[in-house]
Write an enzyme that holds these catalytic residues in place. Structure first.
Site, PDB file in Angstrom:
ATOM      1  CG  HIS A 123       7.037   1.492  13.446  1.00 22.10           C
ATOM      2  ND1 HIS A 123       6.577   0.472  12.670  1.00 22.10           N
ATOM      3  CD2 HIS A 123       6.793   2.636  12.762  1.00 22.10           C
ATOM      4  CE1 HIS A 123       6.067   0.965  11.551  1.00 22.10           C
ATOM      5  NE2 HIS A 123       6.198   2.274  11.580  1.00 22.10           N
ATOM      6  N   GLY A 177      -1.650   2.193   6.518  1.00 23.00           N
ATOM      7  CA  GLY A 177      -2.050   1.248   7.563  1.00 23.00           C
ATOM      8  C   GLY A 177      -1.441  -0.133   7.418  1.00 23.00           C
ATOM      9  N   GLY A 226       0.848  -1.188   0.000  1.00 20.75           N
ATOM     10  CA  GLY A 226       0.000   0.000   0.000  1.00 20.75           C
ATOM     11  C   GLY A 226       0.880   1.234   0.000  1.00 20.75           C
ATOM     12  CB  THR A 273      14.548  -2.936   6.945  1.00 16.26           C
ATOM     13  OG1 THR A 273      13.410  -2.142   6.610  1.00 16.26           O
ATOM     14  CG2 THR A 273      14.213  -4.416   6.795  1.00 16.26           C
TER      15      THR A 273
END
Length: 176
Positions: A48, A12, A7, A32
């Site tokens: 995150h 999302g 996406g 990464t």
């Protein structure tokens, strides 16, 4: 099971993949992104980390991916786009000279080994990647090379995946 989630930016993708891994006991998150001295990237990485369960093991790397999933029930690679960016800088000889074949080959070698290891060990693997080909044609040759490599890598990953989801405005749509 290999699942690819693609996406646009902020669609999302990561959140959806993370939500699907909540049912597993032993999860490894392969991050990464490399922060270096980039304050904005450091904040993104911290955000995150905060939304992931503390029980998940995090491995921060863009190489030797297959060994990272050892002993895991499920793994999340987040994300191929950042991994490819790392490879672009690592394997480009000069600012305008991009060896697309070499970069794509190095990236797919890592991803292929990861997919093979996941199948061999019955580790459910979720791979997050950006769809970068829906915008304008970039003006700079390096940007065009990146877009082209990312598109080809995504095609190969989609072919290898058992399931593919596209996230659009926070809504995951199963396409394979």
């Amino acid at each position: 099971m290999i699942t690819l989630v693609t996406g646009g930016a902020r669609s999302g993708k990561s959140g959806y993949a993370e939500s699907r891994l909540s049912r597993y006991e032993r999860v490894v998150y392969i991050a990464t992104a490399q922060a270096a001295d980039d304050g904005e990237m450091i904040r993104r990485i911290e955000a995150h980390k905060k939304r992931r369960p503390a029980s998940w093991r995090t491995v921060e790397r863009d190489h030797r991916l297959a060994e990272a999933i050892e002993g895991a029930d499920a793994a999340l690679l987040d994300c191929v786009t950042v991994m490819l960016s790392n490879y672009l800088w690592k394997y480009s000889a000069a600012e305008d000279a991009v060896d697309e074949e070499k970069i794509e080959e190095a990236c797919m070698k890592e991803l292929g080994a990861l997919i093979a290891a996941a199948r061999r060990t019955s580790c459910d693997l979720w791979i997050v990647t950006n769809e970068v080909g829906s915008g304008i044609v970039p003006m700079h040759p390096v940007s065009r090379a990146f877009r082209d490599i990312q598109g080809r890598v995504n095609q190969q990953l989609a072919q290898a995946a058992d399931e593919v989801y596209a996230c659009i405005s926070g809504i995951p749509v199963k396409i394979k």
